[in-house]
Design an enzyme around this catalytic site. Structure first.
Site, PDB file in Angstrom:
ATOM      1  N   GLY A  52      27.820 -33.155  -2.138  1.00  0.00           N
ATOM      2  CA  GLY A  52      28.805 -32.832  -1.021  1.00  0.00           C
ATOM      3  C   GLY A  52      29.677 -34.181   0.430  1.00  0.00           C
ATOM      4  N   ARG A  94      31.330 -41.730  -8.494  1.00  0.00           N
ATOM      5  CA  ARG A  94      31.638 -40.278  -7.755  1.00  0.00           C
ATOM      6  C   ARG A  94      33.520 -40.224  -7.226  1.00  0.00           C
ATOM      7  NH1 ARG A  94      29.167 -34.921  -6.380  1.00  0.00           N
ATOM      8  NH2 ARG A  94      30.606 -34.033  -7.876  1.00  0.00           N
ATOM      9  N   GLN A 200      26.352 -24.587  -6.910  1.00  0.00           N
ATOM     10  CA  GLN A 200      25.615 -25.084  -5.749  1.00  0.00           C
ATOM     11  C   GLN A 200      25.801 -23.586  -4.481  1.00  0.00           C
ATOM     12  OE1 GLN A 200      28.161 -26.140  -7.596  1.00  0.00           O
ATOM     13  NE2 GLN A 200      28.003 -29.031  -7.148  1.00  0.00           N
ATOM     14  N   ASP A 241      37.035 -32.511  -0.495  1.00  0.00           N
ATOM     15  CA  ASP A 241      36.170 -33.933  -1.039  1.00  0.00           C
ATOM     16  C   ASP A 241      37.332 -34.930  -0.506  1.00  0.00           C
ATOM     17  OD1 ASP A 241      35.264 -31.660  -3.134  1.00  0.00           O
ATOM     18  OD2 ASP A 241      33.532 -33.410  -2.651  1.00  0.00           O
TER      19      ASP A 241
HETATM   20  O1  MRU Z   1      30.185 -31.659  -6.403  1.00  0.00           O
HETATM   21  P1  MRU Z   1      30.042 -31.094  -5.251  1.00  0.00           P
HETATM   22  O2  MRU Z   1      28.627 -30.443  -5.168  1.00  0.00           O
HETATM   23  O3  MRU Z   1      29.741 -33.142  -4.523  1.00  0.00           O
HETATM   24  O4  MRU Z   1      31.387 -31.200  -4.997  1.00  0.00           O
HETATM   25  C1  MRU Z   1      30.634 -30.773  -2.799  1.00  0.00           C
HETATM   26  C2  MRU Z   1      32.051 -29.992  -2.664  1.00  0.00           C
HETATM   27  O5  MRU Z   1      33.267 -29.662  -3.569  1.00  0.00           O
HETATM   28  C3  MRU Z   1      32.419 -29.389  -1.055  1.00  0.00           C
HETATM   29  O6  MRU Z   1      33.259 -28.177  -0.824  1.00  0.00           O
HETATM   30  C4  MRU Z   1      32.799 -30.634  -0.177  1.00  0.00           C
HETATM   31  O7  MRU Z   1      32.009 -31.880  -0.353  1.00  0.00           O
HETATM   32  C5  MRU Z   1      32.995 -30.427   0.571  1.00  0.00           C
HETATM   33  S1  MRU Z   1      32.327 -29.835   2.113  1.00  0.00           S
HETATM   34  C6  MRU Z   1      31.493 -31.213   2.283  1.00  0.00           C
END
Ligand code: MRU
Length: 345
Positions: A52, A94, A200, A241
């Site tokens: 997140g 990331r 998720q 993101d």
């Molecule tokens: O791969 P992740 O679980 O880190 O991806 C998270 C997301 O795409 C969320 O929708 C995003 O971080 C925005 S909300 C905090």
């Protein structure tokens, strides 16, 4: 457990570890762990133990502070040189969520602006790690409050991935709006996509909303367009993101398909994120790097193999939703509509 008590990553008060919730164990167990080395922090972010966008930033900056502890007795020059290496290593884990780079850069700036030797700069890094977490709580709250003006009563929201208390230091981004509406006494129910491949939505969003007493229904990602056609969903609420200067949005893979379906069926599509997710250096979505993840994530469901050996996969973790499909973007500074001018707020 209520969402207000979930802290996905936080610098321990003694500065010796990053205390995390290991999100890989959910929903079966709520497991906390202490990360004490840079390798452990890098691994936690890479394997989505902490995930997140804002939570990654909080974890990364706390991880930098933990990693630099060993240099407290070093000279200023040695400390700052090592810090730049540590920061570069964490930032590269990331590439899509800009909050990671933003939070680490914020700490590095503060370190360089702090007088004194290693000990003094370490103290400043620790203070910045706490400040990033603290600010994130305030941003979540502001996002939720601003979003209330966009939501009807009853609220029947469709969301994707996990954008809640597990994804930020506060109540979340898109889910902050849900929590705010729920707290305001509105009739709220959420549809959560399961969010393949790492689930998720099913594992985290459904768990989190259930803990908070918000009614939630999970659907397969592929069912979302049919749900939108039924006409019962009042809005689609997603996080981000990275948001480009023109309003193009990088978010979890599958977001673009939701936006297309929402536009086809006339359902408003809202993106909610802190201002730290807006990247002025990305003019549009083409400038945003999309993380490609391991074959393993598609080849197995949990530990069960689901793909014939030797079959290729394409596994982008994120996609780009063009600004033209986004009804409005809600940040902690308010509700933004096209043409976007984030820099003015
Ligand atoms: O791969 P992740 O679980 O880190 O991806 C998270 C997301 O795409 C969320 O929708 C995003 O971080 C925005 S909300 C905090």
């Amino acid at each position: 457990v209520t969402h207000a008590r979930l802290r996905p990553a936080s610098l321990a008060t003694d500065g010796a570890s990053v205390r995390i919730i290991d999100q890989r164990a959910l929903p079966a167990a709520l497991v906390e762990r202490d990360l004490r080395t840079l390798d452990e922090v890098v691994d936690a972010i890479a394997t989505l133990a902490v995930r997140g966008a804002p939570a990654i930033g909080v974890c990364a900056v706390a991880g930098v502070a933990v990693a630099m502890r060993g240099y407290a007795a070093s000279s200023r020059a040695v400390f700052l040189r090592e810090l730049d290496d540590v920061a570069a290593r964490v930032t590269a884990v990331r590439p899509t969520a800009v909050n990671l780079a933003w939070a680490v850069a914020r700490a590095v700036r503060r370190a360089h602006a702090t007088d004194g030797d290693g000990g003094a700069i370490l103290g400043a890094l620790q203070a910045e790690a706490h400040a990033v977490e603290h600010d994130d709580v305030a941003m979540s709250r502001a996002i939720g409050q601003h979003a209330l003006q966009l939501l009807d009563n009853p609220v029947r929201a469709l969301t994707h991935c996990n954008t809640g208390a597990l994804a930020t230091a506060g109540g979340g981004t898109a889910l902050a709006a849900i929590y705010a509406a729920h707290a305001a006494g509105r009739d709220v129910a959420v549809y959560a996509t399961e969010t393949r491949p790492l689930l998720q939505g099913a594992r985290l969003t459904a768990w989190e909303l259930q803990q908070a007493g918000v009614p939630v229904t999970v659907l397969a990602d592929g069912a979302a367009a049919s749900l939108l056609r039924l006409g019962t969903v009042t809005s689609v609420l997603v996080g981000a993101d990275r948001i480009a200067a023109n309003g193009d949005v990088a978010n979890k893979i599958g977001t673009y398909a939701l936006a297309l379906a929402a536009a086809t069926h006339g359902v408003p599509f809202y993106v909610l994120a802190p201002k730290s997710t807006v990247d002025a250096d990305s003019a549009d979505g083409r400038a945003i790097p999309i993380e490609l993840r391991a074959r393993e994530e598609l080849a197995r469901c949990g530990t069960v193999p689901i793909l014939p050996d030797g079959v290729a996969v394409w596994n982008p973790a994120f996609d780009i939703t063009p600004a033209s499909l986004v009804t409005a973007i809600v940040t902690d500074s308010g509700v933004h509509r096209p043409p976007y001018r984030f820099a003015d707020t």
